[in-house]
Design a protein around this motif. Sequence first.
Motif, PDB file in Angstrom:
ATOM      1  N   UNK A 152       0.846  -1.190   0.000  1.00 45.10           N
ATOM      2  CA  UNK A 152       0.000   0.000   0.000  1.00 45.10           C
ATOM      3  C   UNK A 152       0.889   1.250   0.000  1.00 45.10           C
ATOM      4  N   UNK A 153       0.287   2.370  -0.347  1.00 43.18           N
ATOM      5  CA  UNK A 153       1.011   3.639  -0.286  1.00 43.18           C
ATOM      6  C   UNK A 153       1.503   3.873   1.137  1.00 43.18           C
ATOM      7  N   UNK A 154       2.672   4.459   1.268  1.00 43.84           N
ATOM      8  CA  UNK A 154       3.241   4.686   2.598  1.00 43.84           C
ATOM      9  C   UNK A 154       2.583   5.849   3.328  1.00 43.84           C
ATOM     10  N   UNK A 155       1.901   6.698   2.598  1.00 42.52           N
ATOM     11  CA  UNK A 155       1.227   7.876   3.154  1.00 42.52           C
ATOM     12  C   UNK A 155       2.196   8.834   3.832  1.00 42.52           C
ATOM     13  N   UNK A 156       3.402   8.883   3.311  1.00 43.06           N
ATOM     14  CA  UNK A 156       4.405   9.802   3.849  1.00 43.06           C
ATOM     15  C   UNK A 156       4.047  11.237   3.475  1.00 43.06           C
ATOM     16  N   UNK A 157       4.513  12.162   4.291  1.00 48.69           N
ATOM     17  CA  UNK A 157       4.344  13.594   4.029  1.00 48.69           C
ATOM     18  C   UNK A 157       5.581  14.113   3.292  1.00 48.69           C
ATOM     19  N   UNK A 158       5.381  15.118   2.471  1.00 51.39           N
ATOM     20  CA  UNK A 158       6.521  15.779   1.839  1.00 51.39           C
ATOM     21  C   UNK A 158       7.361  16.464   2.910  1.00 51.39           C
ATOM     22  N   UNK A 159       8.671  16.490   2.678  1.00 53.96           N
ATOM     23  CA  UNK A 159       9.573  17.199   3.575  1.00 53.96           C
ATOM     24  C   UNK A 159      10.264  18.299   2.771  1.00 53.96           C
ATOM     25  N   UNK A 160      10.561  19.429   3.432  1.00 55.04           N
ATOM     26  CA  UNK A 160      11.212  20.536   2.713  1.00 55.04           C
ATOM     27  C   UNK A 160      12.600  20.146   2.223  1.00 55.04           C
ATOM     28  N   UNK A 161      12.946  20.643   1.050  1.00 56.11           N
ATOM     29  CA  UNK A 161      14.273  20.444   0.471  1.00 56.11           C
ATOM     30  C   UNK A 161      14.942  21.818   0.435  1.00 56.11           C
ATOM     31  N   UNK A 162      15.733  22.128   1.470  1.00 56.03           N
ATOM     32  CA  UNK A 162      16.321  23.481   1.564  1.00 56.03           C
ATOM     33  C   UNK A 162      17.264  23.781   0.404  1.00 56.03           C
ATOM     34  N   UNK A 163      17.570  25.062   0.244  1.00 58.48           N
ATOM     35  CA  UNK A 163      18.422  25.498  -0.862  1.00 58.48           C
ATOM     36  C   UNK A 163      19.795  24.846  -0.845  1.00 58.48           C
ATOM     37  N   UNK A 164      20.312  24.513   0.343  1.00 54.36           N
ATOM     38  CA  UNK A 164      21.628  23.877   0.435  1.00 54.36           C
ATOM     39  C   UNK A 164      21.519  22.408   0.840  1.00 54.36           C
ATOM     40  N   UNK A 165      20.328  21.828   0.652  1.00 62.25           N
ATOM     41  CA  UNK A 165      20.087  20.455   1.070  1.00 62.25           C
ATOM     42  C   UNK A 165      20.693  19.424   0.120  1.00 62.25           C
ATOM     43  N   UNK A 166      20.769  18.203   0.630  1.00 55.04           N
ATOM     44  CA  UNK A 166      21.280  17.078  -0.143  1.00 55.04           C
ATOM     45  C   UNK A 166      20.284  15.937  -0.063  1.00 55.04           C
ATOM     46  N   UNK A 167      19.873  15.429  -1.198  1.00 59.74           N
ATOM     47  CA  UNK A 167      19.111  14.186  -1.248  1.00 59.74           C
ATOM     48  C   UNK A 167      20.100  13.058  -1.503  1.00 59.74           C
TER      49      UNK A 167
END
Length: 196
Positions: free
Chosen positions: A114-129
Amino acid sequence: MKVRPLTASALVSELLSRISALPGRARVIIDGAPAAAPGSLADALVEPLRALGRPVIRVSAADFLRPASVRLEHGRTDPHSYRHDWFDFGALRREVLESGDKVLPTLWNAETDRASRAEYVPFPDNGVVLLDGTLLLDQWLPAELTVHLHLSPAALARRTSPDLQWTLPAYDDYAPTPDVLIRYDHPTRPGWVVSD
């Protein structure tokens, strides 16, 4: 082509230096077969990057599987399906790598299908994925840095768990061209491949 031997901690330091030098939002893909444990390397980079003031969002391709009805359409042990149908690369691109100032960290719970139903998290200007997974680097996924943990065929077969031996043919013609290629037959003694 030369191989520069490293220790495991030196590998983390080298990657940390590369990633921390990337300006703005940075998308980093750590690719490797499950036997190479790319998620462990990605995890090892999280706290050092945060200590350098780079917010990190950890994402795993294992949380972007397609529904079982799609990925298992040709059976539970079909290597072609594993290579092409198991992971939702479109969702990874849309929700993680091209999503602007927010990232969906998980999409699908494989245990419940099933879908995890996770919430979006902010991706800051200096962030790293930091995205880890397998078979990611021939999918044209956008990233500022790609890393591949290469296992020789013998090491891949030897280190792949018995329940995943059926996946081995999926790697037969997988030949990614990453920004950073690491020989990873011996994780305690990795080798950084340097082009001549």
